[in-house]
Design a protein around this motif. Structure first.
Motif, PDB file in Angstrom:
ATOM      1  N   GLY A   1       0.791  -1.151  -0.099  1.00 37.78           N
ATOM      2  CA  GLY A   1      -0.103   0.007  -0.014  1.00 37.78           C
ATOM      3  C   GLY A   1       1.072   1.315  -0.077  1.00 37.78           C
ATOM      4  O   GLY A   1       2.046   1.209   0.254  1.00 37.78           O
ATOM      5  N   CYS A   2       0.274   2.337  -0.407  1.00 37.05           N
ATOM      6  CA  CYS A   2       0.886   3.694  -0.182  1.00 37.05           C
ATOM      7  C   CYS A   2       1.504   3.804   1.159  1.00 37.05           C
ATOM      8  O   CYS A   2       0.639   3.895   2.089  1.00 37.05           O
ATOM      9  CB  CYS A   2      -0.030   4.761  -0.797  1.00 37.05           C
ATOM     10  SG  CYS A   2       0.568   6.413  -0.679  1.00 37.05           S
TER      11      CYS A   2
ATOM     12  N   ALA B   1      -0.744   6.491   2.906  1.00 38.35           N
ATOM     13  CA  ALA B   1      -2.116   6.206   2.907  1.00 38.35           C
ATOM     14  C   ALA B   1      -2.787   6.512   4.371  1.00 38.35           C
ATOM     15  O   ALA B   1      -3.841   7.155   4.731  1.00 38.35           O
ATOM     16  CB  ALA B   1      -2.279   4.998   2.647  1.00 38.35           C
TER      17      ALA B   1
ATOM     18  N   CYS C   1      -3.427  10.176   4.627  1.00 37.52           N
ATOM     19  CA  CYS C   1      -3.792  10.833   3.694  1.00 37.52           C
ATOM     20  C   CYS C   1      -5.484  11.066   3.620  1.00 37.52           C
ATOM     21  O   CYS C   1      -6.117   9.961   3.884  1.00 37.52           O
ATOM     22  CB  CYS C   1      -3.469   9.976   2.347  1.00 37.52           C
ATOM     23  SG  CYS C   1      -3.911  10.546   0.749  1.00 37.52           S
TER      24      CYS C   1
ATOM     25  N   ALA D   1      -7.226   8.995   0.756  1.00 33.40           N
ATOM     26  CA  ALA D   1      -7.013   7.847   0.455  1.00 33.40           C
ATOM     27  C   ALA D   1      -8.335   6.967   0.255  1.00 33.40           C
ATOM     28  O   ALA D   1      -9.223   7.295   0.472  1.00 33.40           O
ATOM     29  CB  ALA D   1      -6.236   7.173   1.861  1.00 33.40           C
TER      30      ALA D   1
ATOM     31  N   CYS E   1      -5.348   2.445  -2.309  1.00 28.61           N
ATOM     32  CA  CYS E   1      -4.152   3.029  -1.740  1.00 28.61           C
ATOM     33  C   CYS E   1      -3.679   1.890  -0.696  1.00 28.61           C
ATOM     34  O   CYS E   1      -2.441   2.131  -0.327  1.00 28.61           O
ATOM     35  CB  CYS E   1      -4.532   4.335  -1.148  1.00 28.61           C
ATOM     36  SG  CYS E   1      -5.158   5.458  -2.346  1.00 28.61           S
ATOM     37  N   PHE E   2      -4.509   1.171  -0.124  1.00 30.99           N
ATOM     38  CA  PHE E   2      -4.205   0.434   0.947  1.00 30.99           C
ATOM     39  C   PHE E   2      -3.785  -1.125   0.384  1.00 30.99           C
ATOM     40  O   PHE E   2      -3.170  -2.175   1.080  1.00 30.99           O
ATOM     41  CB  PHE E   2      -5.206   0.066   1.953  1.00 30.99           C
ATOM     42  CG  PHE E   2      -5.382   1.265   2.607  1.00 30.99           C
ATOM     43  CD1 PHE E   2      -4.697   1.709   3.746  1.00 30.99           C
ATOM     44  CD2 PHE E   2      -6.465   2.298   2.273  1.00 30.99           C
ATOM     45  CE1 PHE E   2      -4.914   2.980   4.530  1.00 30.99           C
ATOM     46  CE2 PHE E   2      -6.611   3.605   3.000  1.00 30.99           C
ATOM     47  CZ  PHE E   2      -5.766   3.768   4.054  1.00 30.99           C
TER      48      PHE E   2
ATOM     49  N   CYS F   1       1.350   8.557  -6.689  1.00 32.68           N
ATOM     50  CA  CYS F   1      -0.141   8.613  -6.189  1.00 32.68           C
ATOM     51  C   CYS F   1      -0.932   8.147  -7.290  1.00 32.68           C
ATOM     52  O   CYS F   1      -0.902   8.572  -8.398  1.00 32.68           O
ATOM     53  CB  CYS F   1      -0.341  10.327  -5.815  1.00 32.68           C
ATOM     54  SG  CYS F   1      -2.310  10.388  -5.269  1.00 32.68           S
TER      55      CYS F   1
ATOM     56  N   LYS G   1      -9.673   3.684   5.771  1.00 29.67           N
ATOM     57  CA  LYS G   1      -8.312   3.751   6.439  1.00 29.67           C
ATOM     58  C   LYS G   1      -8.115   2.768   7.792  1.00 29.67           C
ATOM     59  O   LYS G   1      -8.923   2.171   8.218  1.00 29.67           O
ATOM     60  CB  LYS G   1      -8.446   5.190   7.213  1.00 29.67           C
ATOM     61  CG  LYS G   1      -7.957   6.406   6.353  1.00 29.67           C
ATOM     62  CD  LYS G   1      -7.705   7.745   7.246  1.00 29.67           C
ATOM     63  CE  LYS G   1      -7.623   8.835   6.486  1.00 29.67           C
ATOM     64  NZ  LYS G   1      -7.807   9.929   7.325  1.00 29.67           N
TER      65      LYS G   1
END
Ligand code: ATP
Ligand code: SF4
Ligand code: MG
Lengths: 333, 342
Positions: free
Chosen positions: B286-287, B290, B293, B296, B300-301, B318, B340
């Motif tokens: 993942g980013c 994230a 963010c 997100a 992203c995860f 991104c 998240k």
């Protein structure tokens, strides 16, 4: 600098007063009548009276102390009960013998200890590091009399390479000038004698230098490792400096600051406390002088011997402090 | 590109610690042109110092090790260079100054000794000549009473003066590249400005390229032509100073710019990006940004974003700039804040 030295010398005064108070009380700490104890059970009444008279033991303590200090200030260290000679005259050869031995022991300890510490830090976790630190560990924990006896057994008795006892060949003694025998032999321009005297120094120096060597090696290693992590070492590397310049110029000088303290302390210890080694190697040093005085209950010699040793210890510390101001510009004086 | 001084390609520097492998520098790529000033910005711990030490080949090892990538310096790969070659380059063609002027000079040697040493390592000059050059250098970096200062010890100088000495030392062999790792962080504001001005001046006079590392975007804005934004060991955005200030693309860069104090907003509370830098570890999915963010979304995860090329040579790591996402989320992808913490 001169102001700093004189301030340091002034600070010595209370230390010296404390030292003389302690050596002064040695005689008075003897239980019962000191003169009786010194002379033994069978001493006659008059003999005791005479000794009390000659040592001034019948006067009040403050008077006795002021006489003691006045005598010391005039260079009078008292008279040996055993030899009836002034101690200030007969003590010098013993001091010189101990100095010479300490000097060689410390040269051995510093040269080997510092270099082993540097290489250990440089090649951290290498086989050299491992081996050196193992030897150092054994070195600090080894009974010195055992090491001394092993040395004598292997190098004197079995191999016959080195003499086991004394400062020189006693069948052919040299006329002493300074009582530093290496120096004396040089003054006599007698080359084979220099070799002979150096050979006599090897075994006791190693025996005496082993513990300081081990302590110095460990101290140098940890100090070097600490310094090598510092920012200014990174700066030196960033300049493109080679390993040698980094280690022997920049790191070593910084790392030696704590090591210097250890060297000073160890020198002091050797100068004062080498009775065991001096006995095993029949080395006529100050330790033996005091030890024999204890056997003969020669109190004036015990007093003055201890005082001289303590005085030397204090002077060595002073020298170390002065060396700091020379090495480290940040030390304020 | 022939006139590049420095070019990092997928540089990976990892630390092998008791708590596992730490990818302090994770496939970092950027370049510095001749005479250019490039900034690296990012929060504490994002790998700026390790990147610069990697270029110098001075990463403490163990535990650190460059495990991949290239560092092209004037066409030569420093990762492959021999220790001997690196000694020739360090201080001579690549110089570096550090964050802590108070501890970066050896306390037991005079300023002159340390400056002359820097010269004499690389140039065959006599002690006398080196001393003259050293005084000259001290004058150039604006040290008053250079003839006296040269015989003083570091502890006798202020932090700002010591940093000037460090700069003089770095410039002593006219390097092609000067790496400055937070050169002004430890100094107070007025001194900061002076040091930055001095560096700009040296850059213009000697055409020395500068890689300026800082956590302060304000410092970068003053000096740099281009910026590399790092987050958790990775480059998250690259571009020219102007583009990035005007149009930051990565949410992290946007946050950094929002947290810059603006004159008009003096009275208001300063913005700061919520959350803290994550712990680095290998094989994370993942980013990296994230968890902090605001933009997100689910992807992203689940995946690692690549660096996406944008117009004007700007790049951003991104998913918002991935073609697929742009089509799928015309509003810019503000879909799943609720995801998240997965
Ligand atoms: N000697 C080391 N041993 C282990 N890990 C290290 C070491 N040096 C750095 N690291 C790791 O590398 C990461 C990046 O560190 P680095 O010093 O490059 O950060 P930085 O961006 O320069 O931060 P700062 O702004 O605080 O200087 C750290 O988070 C740390 O985990
Ligand atoms: S990839 Fe997703 S989490 Fe990462 S910065 Fe872009 S929007 Fe935020
Ligand atoms: Mg840093």
């Amino acid at each position: 600098m001169a102001a700093y030295i004189s301030r340091r010398l002034l600070m010595l005064i209370p230390v010296l007063i404390g030292m003389t108070l302690i050596t002064f009380s040695i005689v008075h700490l003897i239980p019962g009548n000191p003169a009786q104890t010194i002379l033994g059970e069978s001493a006659t009444e008059t003999a005791i009276k005479n000794l009390e008279e000659s040592m001034g033991l019948n006067k009040p303590y403050p008077i006795q102390y002021s006489i003691y200090v006045t005598d010391l200030l005039q260079g009078d260290l008292g008279t040996s009960l055993r030899s009836k000679a002034p101690i200030s005259k007969e003590i010098w050869p013993y001091i010189a013998a101990t100095f010479e031995l300490t000097l060689f022991a410390m040269i051995f300890a510093v040269v080997i200890g510092v270099n082993a510490g540097i290489i250990s830090a440089w090649k951290q976790n290498s086989w050299f590091d491992f081996l050196a630190m193992l030897v150092a560990l054994i070195g600090v924990s080894m009974p010195i009399f055992w090491l001394a006896l092993m040395e004598q057994w292997i190098f004197a008795q079995e191999l016959g390479w080195l003499p086991a006892y004394g400062r020189q060949n006693n069948r052919d003694p040299m006329e002493a000038i300074t009582h530093f025998y290496v120096l004396d032999a040089m003054l006599h321009l007698d080359f084979s004698r220099i070799i002979g005297i150096l050979k006599h120094l090897i075994l006791p120096s190693i025996a005496l230098g082993t513990i300081p060597m081990a302590i110095i090696a460990r101290m140098t290693r940890s100090s070097m490792l600490e310094v090598m992590k510092s920012d200014y070492i990174r700066t030196v590397r960033a300049k493109g400096a080679g390993q040698f310049l980094v280690i022997y110029k920049h790191a070593l000088k910084n790392a030696m600051i704590p090591v210097l303290t250890v060297i000073g302390l160890q020198t002091g210890v050797l100068l004062g406390g080498a009775i065991l080694t001096e006995t095993i190697f029949s080395w006529p040093g100050i330790g033996r002088y005091i030890y024999e005085a204890i056997n003969y209950r020669d109190y004036p010699v015990i007093q003055s011997g201890i005082l001289v040793v303590a005085f030397i210890f204090v002077i060595i510390n002073l020298i170390v402090d002065l060396l700091y101001t020379y090495i480290d510009p940040r030390v304020k004086y | 590109m022939p006139d590049m001084v420095l070019r990092l390609k997928d540089l990976q520097t990892h630390f092998f610690t008791d708590h596992g492998e730490v990818p302090a520098v994770d496939r970092v790529s950027f370049s510095v042109g001749k005479g250019e000033v490039v900034g690296i910005v990012g929060e504490s711990g994002c790998g700026k110092s390790v990147t610069s030490l990697s270029i110098m080949q001075l990463v403490p090892s163990p535990p650190g090790k460059i495990i991949g990538g290239e560092i092209q310096f004037k066409g030569e790969d420093l990762v492959q260079a021999s220790p001997k070659r690196m000694k020739q380059l360090r201080g001579n063609e690549i110089a570096m100054i550090f964050q802590e002027p108070m501890t970066s000079l050896n306390p037991l040697f005079t300023i002159g000794n340390q400056l002359q040493e820097a010269i004499r390592i690389h140039r065959k000059v006599t002690k006398k000549q080196a001393r003259i050059q050293a005084i000259d250098l001290l004058n150039q970096v604006g040290i008053p009473r250079a003839e006296a200062i040269i015989d003083e010890y570091p502890h006798q100088l202020s932090g700002g003066m010591r940093q000037r000495v460090m700069i003089a030392m770095a410039m002593s062999c006219h390097p092609d590249l000067l790496i400055a790792d937070e050169p002004t962080t430890a100094l107070d504001v007025t001194i900061q400005a002076q040091i930055l001005r001095l560096m700009k001046q040296l850059n213009e006079e000697n055409n020395t390229a500068i890689l300026l590392i800082t956590h302060d975007l304000g410092v970068v804005a003053e000096l740099c032509d281009r910026v590399v934004v790092m987050y958790a060991g990775q480059v998250v955005e690259r571009g020219t100073m102007r583009e990035i200030l005007k149009q930051p693309k990565h949410p992290y860069t946007k946050g950094l710019i929002r947290s810059l104090p603006k004159l008009s907003e003096r009275e208001q509370k300063l913005y700061s990006i919520p959350g803290t830098v994550p712990r680095l570890g290998v094989g994370q999915v993942g980013c990296r940004f994230a968890p902090r963010c605001e933009m997100a979304f689910t992807r992203c995860f689940q995946e690692n974003p690549a660096l996406y090329e944008l117009e004007n040579g700007q790049t951003a790591r991104c998913f918002l700039y991935d073609e697929i996402e742009r089509e799928g989320h015309p509003d810019g992808g503000k879909t799943s804040i609720g995801s998240k913490g997965t």
